[in-house]
Design an enzyme around this catalytic site. Structure first.
Site, mmCIF file in Angstrom:
data_model
loop_
_atom_site.group_PDB
_atom_site.id
_atom_site.type_symbol
_atom_site.label_atom_id
_atom_site.label_comp_id
_atom_site.label_asym_id
_atom_site.label_seq_id
_atom_site.Cartn_x
_atom_site.Cartn_y
_atom_site.Cartn_z
ATOM 1 N N GLY A 136 9.433 37.289 23.602
ATOM 2 C CA GLY A 136 9.532 36.703 22.248
ATOM 3 C C GLY A 136 8.719 37.324 21.521
ATOM 4 N N LYS A 155 4.993 49.156 14.341
ATOM 5 C CA LYS A 155 5.434 49.122 15.291
ATOM 6 C C LYS A 155 5.188 50.673 15.663
ATOM 7 C CE LYS A 155 6.989 48.669 19.205
ATOM 8 N NZ LYS A 155 7.476 46.656 19.587
#
Length: 258
Positions: free
Chosen positions: A39, A62
């Site tokens: 998660g 990212k």
């Protein structure tokens, strides 16, 4: 898909929500995990939603996305789709510098694909550039803290060290599995951070079950002493399917910060 989304999301007990506190964030927040599929991206989205709610300008980076084909929604796309509302979208920047298709650690996936990854120094320059234009930069790593992000063996921990070396304030949020065995993984990550003088802001439990058992409930009590940092919240399993307005409304009930 909207017709399948529940009108309201799962929430945690109201006592946790009432005990929320302002968390002073550093310029850069590194979000790492104790493993994969726990998660981390949803926790990143929840944190992003809360920071946007402060009126801040936020960038989410990212460094390397693996396991997806061109055109597929990546982690930063998921963060944007959940955390950004019409009122906050203009204050959110998302960035994915490189993508490789196989679902492996970035250095392995890149080597197999014949792709050269950006170096940790490259990522540090990107983060500093984003930090110059945003109040908070959130960097979501790949898997755990010491997963290699470039061909030279550089990790998210090395990125944090590089940023602190040049005077950028950095803190780490650790997303952990809530189930049996997580205390050891949390302790190992906390020890690795302490060895590098990287501040652990706190721990977030991802994929929190609807009906937690003995291990999960006792882990909640033990995490602060094991991590040497507070438990920042619990993200219920399944909330990644919520509509953005519901997600952003419910996020403060999952995290003990505002």
């Amino acid at each position: 898909m909207s017709e399948q989304v529940p009108p309201t999301g799962p929430t945690l007990d109201t006592d946790a929500a009432d005990d929320r506190r302002e968390l002073a964030l550093p310029s850069v927040v590194l979000v790492t995990g104790t493993g994969t599929e726990i998660g981390k991206t949803i926790a990143t989205a929840a944190l992003t939603a809360l920071v946007l709610a402060r009126g801040s300008r936020v960038a989410v980076l990212k460094p390397a996305q693996t396991g997806l084909a061109p055109g597929d929604a990546g982690d930063v796309d998921v963060v944007r789709s959940l955390a950004a509302t019409p009122e906050t979208a203009a204050r959110l920047t998302t960035l994915e510098p490189i993508r490789v298709p196989e679902p492996l650690a970035p250095d392995v996936a890149a080597r197999r694909a014949g792709v050269e990854l950006p170096t940790i120094a490259d990522h540090a320059r990107t983060v500093r550039s984003l930090a110059a234009e945003h109040d908070t930069v959130i960097v979501e790593g790949a898997g755990g803290l010491l997963v290699r992000l470039d061909g030279r063996g550089g990790t998210l921990a090395d990125l944090g060290t590089a940023l602190r070396y040049v005077g950028t304030s950095v803190g780490v949020v650790l997303v952990a599995d809530p189930h049996l065995g997580t205390l050891n993984s949390i302790a190992l990550s906390a020890e690795a951070l302490a060895a590098r003088s990287l501040p652990l802001l706190g721990v977030v439990l991802g994929t929190w079950p609807e009906d937690p058992g003995l291990a999960e409930t006792t882990n909640v009590e033990e995490i602060p002493s094991v991590a040497g940092a507070p438990l920042l919240g619990r993200i219920p399993t399944g909330v990644g399917t919520l509509e953005p307005q519901t997600f952003t409304t419910q996020a403060p009930t999952w995290l003990t910060i505002r």
